[in-house]
Design a protein around this motif. Structure first.
Motif, PDB file in Angstrom:
ATOM      1  N   ILE A  80      30.260  58.790  -3.261  1.00  0.00           N
ATOM      2  CA  ILE A  80      30.960  57.632  -2.698  1.00  0.00           C
ATOM      3  C   ILE A  80      30.056  56.413  -2.706  1.00  0.00           C
ATOM      4  N   ALA A  81      28.784  56.580  -2.353  1.00  0.00           N
ATOM      5  CA  ALA A  81      27.843  55.447  -2.355  1.00  0.00           C
ATOM      6  C   ALA A  81      27.725  54.845  -3.755  1.00  0.00           C
ATOM      7  N   LEU A  82      27.655  55.691  -4.773  1.00  0.00           N
ATOM      8  CA  LEU A  82      27.586  55.186  -6.146  1.00  0.00           C
ATOM      9  C   LEU A  82      28.860  54.450  -6.533  1.00  0.00           C
ATOM     10  N   VAL A  87      36.596  46.875   3.963  1.00  0.00           N
ATOM     11  CA  VAL A  87      36.557  48.328   3.867  1.00  0.00           C
ATOM     12  C   VAL A  87      37.933  48.908   3.531  1.00  0.00           C
ATOM     13  N   GLY A  88      38.990  48.336   4.074  1.00  0.00           N
ATOM     14  CA  GLY A  88      40.333  48.825   3.775  1.00  0.00           C
ATOM     15  C   GLY A  88      40.680  48.684   2.307  1.00  0.00           C
ATOM     16  N   GLN A  89      40.381  47.525   1.730  1.00  0.00           N
ATOM     17  CA  GLN A  89      40.632  47.313   0.296  1.00  0.00           C
ATOM     18  C   GLN A  89      39.782  48.266  -0.543  1.00  0.00           C
ATOM     19  N   MET A  90      38.536  48.403  -0.124  1.00  0.00           N
ATOM     20  CA  MET A  90      37.622  49.264  -0.858  1.00  0.00           C
ATOM     21  C   MET A  90      38.100  50.717  -0.826  1.00  0.00           C
ATOM     22  N   ALA A  91      38.536  51.186   0.333  1.00  0.00           N
ATOM     23  CA  ALA A  91      39.012  52.564   0.462  1.00  0.00           C
ATOM     24  C   ALA A  91      40.207  52.825  -0.452  1.00  0.00           C
ATOM     25  N   SER A  92      41.138  51.872  -0.522  1.00  0.00           N
ATOM     26  CA  SER A  92      42.305  52.078  -1.384  1.00  0.00           C
ATOM     27  C   SER A  92      41.930  52.003  -2.862  1.00  0.00           C
ATOM     28  N   GLN A  93      40.999  51.121  -3.225  1.00  0.00           N
ATOM     29  CA  GLN A  93      40.582  51.023  -4.624  1.00  0.00           C
ATOM     30  C   GLN A  93      39.774  52.232  -5.078  1.00  0.00           C
ATOM     31  N   LEU A  94      39.164  52.923  -4.134  1.00  0.00           N
ATOM     32  CA  LEU A  94      38.370  54.102  -4.469  1.00  0.00           C
ATOM     33  C   LEU A  94      39.165  55.394  -4.292  1.00  0.00           C
ATOM     34  N   SER A  96      38.674  58.111   3.124  1.00  0.00           N
ATOM     35  CA  SER A  96      38.710  57.908   4.564  1.00  0.00           C
ATOM     36  C   SER A  96      37.920  56.650   4.916  1.00  0.00           C
ATOM     37  N   ARG A  97      38.540  55.730   5.650  1.00  0.00           N
ATOM     38  CA  ARG A  97      37.858  54.489   6.038  1.00  0.00           C
ATOM     39  C   ARG A  97      36.655  54.781   6.925  1.00  0.00           C
ATOM     40  N   ASN A  98      36.757  55.793   7.795  1.00  0.00           N
ATOM     41  CA  ASN A  98      35.640  56.124   8.684  1.00  0.00           C
ATOM     42  C   ASN A  98      34.442  56.635   7.904  1.00  0.00           C
ATOM     43  N   HIS A  99      34.684  57.513   6.936  1.00  0.00           N
ATOM     44  CA  HIS A  99      33.598  58.038   6.114  1.00  0.00           C
ATOM     45  C   HIS A  99      32.979  56.914   5.277  1.00  0.00           C
ATOM     46  N   LEU A 100      33.818  56.085   4.708  1.00  0.00           N
ATOM     47  CA  LEU A 100      33.351  54.962   3.906  1.00  0.00           C
ATOM     48  C   LEU A 100      32.528  53.996   4.748  1.00  0.00           C
ATOM     49  N   HIS A 101      32.980  53.739   5.958  1.00  0.00           N
ATOM     50  CA  HIS A 101      32.265  52.831   6.854  1.00  0.00           C
ATOM     51  C   HIS A 101      30.858  53.356   7.149  1.00  0.00           C
ATOM     52  N   LYS A 102      30.711  54.649   7.364  1.00  0.00           N
ATOM     53  CA  LYS A 102      29.409  55.252   7.641  1.00  0.00           C
ATOM     54  C   LYS A 102      28.470  55.079   6.445  1.00  0.00           C
ATOM     55  N   ILE A 103      28.986  55.299   5.249  1.00  0.00           N
ATOM     56  CA  ILE A 103      28.163  55.161   4.039  1.00  0.00           C
ATOM     57  C   ILE A 103      27.753  53.707   3.843  1.00  0.00           C
ATOM     58  N   ILE A 104      28.669  52.776   4.105  1.00  0.00           N
ATOM     59  CA  ILE A 104      28.352  51.356   3.989  1.00  0.00           C
ATOM     60  C   ILE A 104      27.269  50.975   4.989  1.00  0.00           C
ATOM     61  N   GLN A 105      27.349  51.484   6.196  1.00  0.00           N
ATOM     62  CA  GLN A 105      26.311  51.207   7.192  1.00  0.00           C
ATOM     63  C   GLN A 105      24.955  51.725   6.724  1.00  0.00           C
ATOM     64  N   GLY A 149      35.296  38.278   6.497  1.00  0.00           N
ATOM     65  CA  GLY A 149      34.157  39.152   6.266  1.00  0.00           C
ATOM     66  C   GLY A 149      34.449  40.285   5.312  1.00  0.00           C
ATOM     67  N   GLY A 150      33.464  41.120   5.172  1.00  0.00           N
ATOM     68  CA  GLY A 150      33.577  42.268   4.298  1.00  0.00           C
ATOM     69  C   GLY A 150      32.203  42.764   3.918  1.00  0.00           C
ATOM     70  N   VAL A 151      32.116  43.356   2.755  1.00  0.00           N
ATOM     71  CA  VAL A 151      30.884  43.955   2.261  1.00  0.00           C
ATOM     72  C   VAL A 151      30.551  43.335   0.915  1.00  0.00           C
ATOM     73  N   LEU A 152      29.278  43.057   0.685  1.00  0.00           N
ATOM     74  CA  LEU A 152      28.840  42.555  -0.608  1.00  0.00           C
ATOM     75  C   LEU A 152      27.434  43.034  -0.879  1.00  0.00           C
TER      76      LEU A 152
END
Length: 80
Positions: free
Chosen positions: A9-11, A28-35, A39-48, A64-67
């Motif tokens: 997921i990180a890659l 994160v929501g857009q990212m989760a659907s594109q990937l 799970s948004r919670n799992h994705l959020h942990k990896i992003i952190q 905001g978001g992630v970059l």
């Protein structure tokens, strides 16, 4: 080679952000659907975790978001 699910997921997150325009964030929501509906919670942990390593930058708020924290070339070709 077998990867942990979190490494995979990180890659994928890094590849997705590498396709964005420089300085453009994605939430994160857009990212989760594109990937593939991760799970948004799992994705959020990896992003952190990636933000703690100074690979990603997170921006709070309505726009905001992630970059990527650094230009793509620096993320991909870090030298020790």
């Amino acid at each position: 080679m077998r990867l942990l699910a979190s490494t995979d997921i990180a890659l994928r997150v890094l590849m997705l952000l590498g396709r964005q325009e420089p300085g453009q964030s994605i939430n994160v929501g857009q990212m989760a659907s594109q990937l593939g509906g991760l799970s948004r919670n799992h994705l959020h942990k990896i992003i952190q975790d990636l933000a703690t390593l100074s690979i990603l930058r997170t921006v709070r708020g309505a726009g905001g978001g992630v970059l990527l924290a650094k230009p793509l070339a620096e993320v991909c070709y870090q030298h020790s």
